[in-house]
Design an enzyme around this catalytic site. Structure first.
Site, PDB file in Angstrom:
ATOM      1  N   MET A 164       0.894  -1.169  -0.112  1.00  0.00           N
ATOM      2  CA  MET A 164       0.012   0.089   0.131  1.00  0.00           C
ATOM      3  C   MET A 164       0.813   1.269  -0.077  1.00  0.00           C
ATOM      4  O   MET A 164       0.381   2.378   0.479  1.00  0.00           O
ATOM      5  CB  MET A 164      -0.932  -0.218   1.380  1.00  0.00           C
ATOM      6  CG  MET A 164      -1.999  -1.151   1.115  1.00  0.00           C
ATOM      7  SD  MET A 164      -3.412  -1.045   2.064  1.00  0.00           S
ATOM      8  CE  MET A 164      -2.844  -0.858   4.041  1.00  0.00           C
ATOM      9  N   ALA A 210       4.055   3.890   0.848  1.00  0.00           N
ATOM     10  CA  ALA A 210       4.911   4.323   2.098  1.00  0.00           C
ATOM     11  C   ALA A 210       5.911   3.127   2.238  1.00  0.00           C
ATOM     12  O   ALA A 210       5.907   2.559   3.612  1.00  0.00           O
ATOM     13  CB  ALA A 210       4.002   4.476   3.284  1.00  0.00           C
ATOM     14  N   LEU A 211       6.801   2.875   1.440  1.00  0.00           N
ATOM     15  CA  LEU A 211       7.698   1.814   1.394  1.00  0.00           C
ATOM     16  C   LEU A 211       8.865   1.896   2.691  1.00  0.00           C
ATOM     17  O   LEU A 211       9.185   3.055   2.704  1.00  0.00           O
ATOM     18  CB  LEU A 211       8.294   1.506   0.330  1.00  0.00           C
ATOM     19  CG  LEU A 211       7.283   1.259  -0.881  1.00  0.00           C
ATOM     20  CD1 LEU A 211       8.137   0.786  -2.326  1.00  0.00           C
ATOM     21  CD2 LEU A 211       6.363  -0.064  -0.826  1.00  0.00           C
ATOM     22  N   GLY A 256      11.294  -3.230   5.284  1.00  0.00           N
ATOM     23  CA  GLY A 256      10.763  -4.555   5.351  1.00  0.00           C
ATOM     24  C   GLY A 256      10.107  -4.692   3.785  1.00  0.00           C
ATOM     25  O   GLY A 256      10.305  -5.878   3.243  1.00  0.00           O
ATOM     26  N   HIS A 257       9.572  -3.889   3.074  1.00  0.00           N
ATOM     27  CA  HIS A 257       9.168  -3.974   1.738  1.00  0.00           C
ATOM     28  C   HIS A 257      10.226  -4.316   1.110  1.00  0.00           C
ATOM     29  O   HIS A 257      10.185  -5.265  -0.066  1.00  0.00           O
ATOM     30  CB  HIS A 257       8.293  -2.692   1.230  1.00  0.00           C
ATOM     31  CG  HIS A 257       7.083  -2.296   1.960  1.00  0.00           C
ATOM     32  ND1 HIS A 257       7.009  -0.997   2.679  1.00  0.00           N
ATOM     33  CD2 HIS A 257       5.939  -2.852   1.959  1.00  0.00           C
ATOM     34  CE1 HIS A 257       5.854  -1.089   3.209  1.00  0.00           C
ATOM     35  NE2 HIS A 257       5.071  -2.108   2.627  1.00  0.00           N
ATOM     36  N   LYS A 284       4.772  -9.712   9.583  1.00  0.00           N
ATOM     37  CA  LYS A 284       4.440  -8.989  10.844  1.00  0.00           C
ATOM     38  C   LYS A 284       2.743  -9.052  10.572  1.00  0.00           C
ATOM     39  O   LYS A 284       2.080  -8.939  11.619  1.00  0.00           O
ATOM     40  CB  LYS A 284       4.700  -7.629  10.387  1.00  0.00           C
ATOM     41  CG  LYS A 284       4.125  -6.413  11.601  1.00  0.00           C
ATOM     42  CD  LYS A 284       4.814  -5.050  11.472  1.00  0.00           C
ATOM     43  CE  LYS A 284       3.899  -4.261  10.481  1.00  0.00           C
ATOM     44  NZ  LYS A 284       2.588  -4.218  10.777  1.00  0.00           N
ATOM     45  N   MET A 303       8.974  -2.781  11.624  1.00  0.00           N
ATOM     46  CA  MET A 303       8.905  -1.603  10.670  1.00  0.00           C
ATOM     47  C   MET A 303       7.352  -1.935  10.085  1.00  0.00           C
ATOM     48  O   MET A 303       6.697  -2.703   9.884  1.00  0.00           O
ATOM     49  CB  MET A 303       9.721  -2.111   9.484  1.00  0.00           C
ATOM     50  CG  MET A 303      11.079  -1.592  10.011  1.00  0.00           C
ATOM     51  SD  MET A 303      12.101  -1.426   8.358  1.00  0.00           S
ATOM     52  CE  MET A 303      13.735  -1.125   9.508  1.00  0.00           C
ATOM     53  N   SER A 321       4.408   1.014   7.784  1.00  0.00           N
ATOM     54  CA  SER A 321       4.294   2.307   7.236  1.00  0.00           C
ATOM     55  C   SER A 321       3.723   3.197   8.137  1.00  0.00           C
ATOM     56  O   SER A 321       3.792   4.609   7.961  1.00  0.00           O
ATOM     57  CB  SER A 321       3.272   2.138   6.047  1.00  0.00           C
ATOM     58  OG  SER A 321       3.615   1.318   4.916  1.00  0.00           O
TER      59      SER A 321
HETATM   60  O1  PAF Z   1      -0.181  -5.789   3.823  1.00  0.00           O
HETATM   61  C1  PAF Z   1      -0.648  -4.814   3.120  1.00  0.00           C
HETATM   62  O2  PAF Z   1       0.157  -3.872   2.795  1.00  0.00           O
HETATM   63  C2  PAF Z   1      -2.160  -5.097   2.409  1.00  0.00           C
HETATM   64  O3  PAF Z   1      -2.894  -5.553   3.261  1.00  0.00           O
HETATM   65  C3  PAF Z   1      -1.971  -5.733   1.104  1.00  0.00           C
HETATM   66  C4  PAF Z   1      -1.481  -7.151   1.259  1.00  0.00           C
HETATM   67  C5  PAF Z   1      -1.053  -5.005   0.058  1.00  0.00           C
HETATM   68  C6  PAF Z   1      -3.291  -5.777   0.414  1.00  0.00           C
HETATM   69  O4  PAF Z   1      -3.718  -4.380   0.444  1.00  0.00           O
END
Ligand code: PAF
Length: 283
Positions: free
Chosen positions: A30, A32-33, A36-37, A150, A185, A187
């Protein structure tokens, strides 16, 4: 990095790659990386020929309008971060592109997983998650998709959805990434006030003590101990703490030797809701 905003464009681009027998790793986000991303993307890069990341703040998974409106949006920085880890494709659809004029969730049956923990406090949340993840899987058709532990309940629910709907994708769960002081971590961390940010590492500190206690104490005793600890923390309000079995996510009374357990927690730090969990040793 290729950027697409429509289903049609991304599908047709990915088809050219699939025709060349390229494998696709997918990391839905979603935005706001944070690191962790990035760790998910790096993992995906190692195993797949092409990595697709989506950034989409999914309206149907928010139970509170305020949370949706205030969800951090940092697209410029996200793009820099994605390029720094050589992300191949960014999918950036609008709400209209995904939901048309019908912003609503499909109803799912996750065999009861959806009624535990987060499901008790965030009505409709997992129907929203199921809806968007399934939609993205249909668009991207990835070979593998990557999710952080998480959101462990989300991870288990997505695995369940994939099994029940016979979706042809492998789900990979990845370890929690933490700040130096132990805060998981998220967002949402950027929305913490200074005092709440300072208080928040108490969550993981408590979880580590729980892991130690699990060797000798029973789950009820530990749960009461955690509840009492949080009563003495004016800046942190405990929403729930539970020790649950990993597969069913049901709260346990007694340990069984062949099962895996985790402690799960949700805490309000001011207006910001934080979740975390820790794997427990079952000796
Ligand atoms: O974990 C998230 O950021 C959200 O729940 C996801 C998996 C991107 C679905 O919107």
């Amino acid at each position: 990095m290729k950027v697409f905003a429509t289903k049609k464009e991304i599908k047709s681009y990915l088809l050219t790659l699939k025709n060349k027998k390229k494998t696709i790793g997918f990391v839905p986000t979603m935005g706001a990386l944070h690191h962790g991303h990035l760790s998910l993307i790096k993992k995906a890069k190692k195993k797949n020929d092409v990595v697709v990341v989506s950034i989409f703040v999914n309206p149907t998974q928010f139970d509170k309008k305020e949370d949706l409106i205030n969800y951090p949006k940092t697209l410029k920085n996200d793009t820099i971060l994605l390029k720094s880890v050589s992300c191949d494709v960014l999918f950036l659809p609008s709400v209209k592109e995904i939901y048309n004029d019908n912003i609503s969730s499909q109803k799912f049956d996750f065999d009861g997983l959806e009624h535990q923990m987060e499901g008790k406090f965030r009505e409709g949340h997992f129907d929203g998650v199921g809806t968007i993840v399934k939609t993205f899987f249909e668009i991207v058709e990835p070979n593998r998709a990557y999710f952080g532990q998480k959101d462990f309940q989300q991870l288990q629910i997505i695995k369940k959805m994939v099994r029940k709907h016979r979706l042809d994708v492998k789900i990979k769960g990845c370890p929690i990434f933490r700040e130096e002081d132990g805060l998981a971590m998220s967002s949402r961390n950027t929305r913490l006030t200074e005092v709440h940010r300072k208080a928040a590492p108490f969550i993981y500190k408590t979880l580590k003590k729980v892991r130690k206690k699990f060797g000798t104490e029973n789950a009820n005793y530990i749960t009461e101990w955690v509840e009492n600890k949080f009563k003495k923390q004016p800046l942190l309000e405990l929403e729930y703490f539970t020790i649950a079995e990993e597969k069913s996510l049901k709260t346990i009374k007694n340990k069984e030797s062949n099962k895996k357990y985790r402690a799960f927690i949700a805490v309000f730090a001011g207006k910001i809701r934080l979740i975390d969990n820790i794997r427990l040793k079952n000796d």
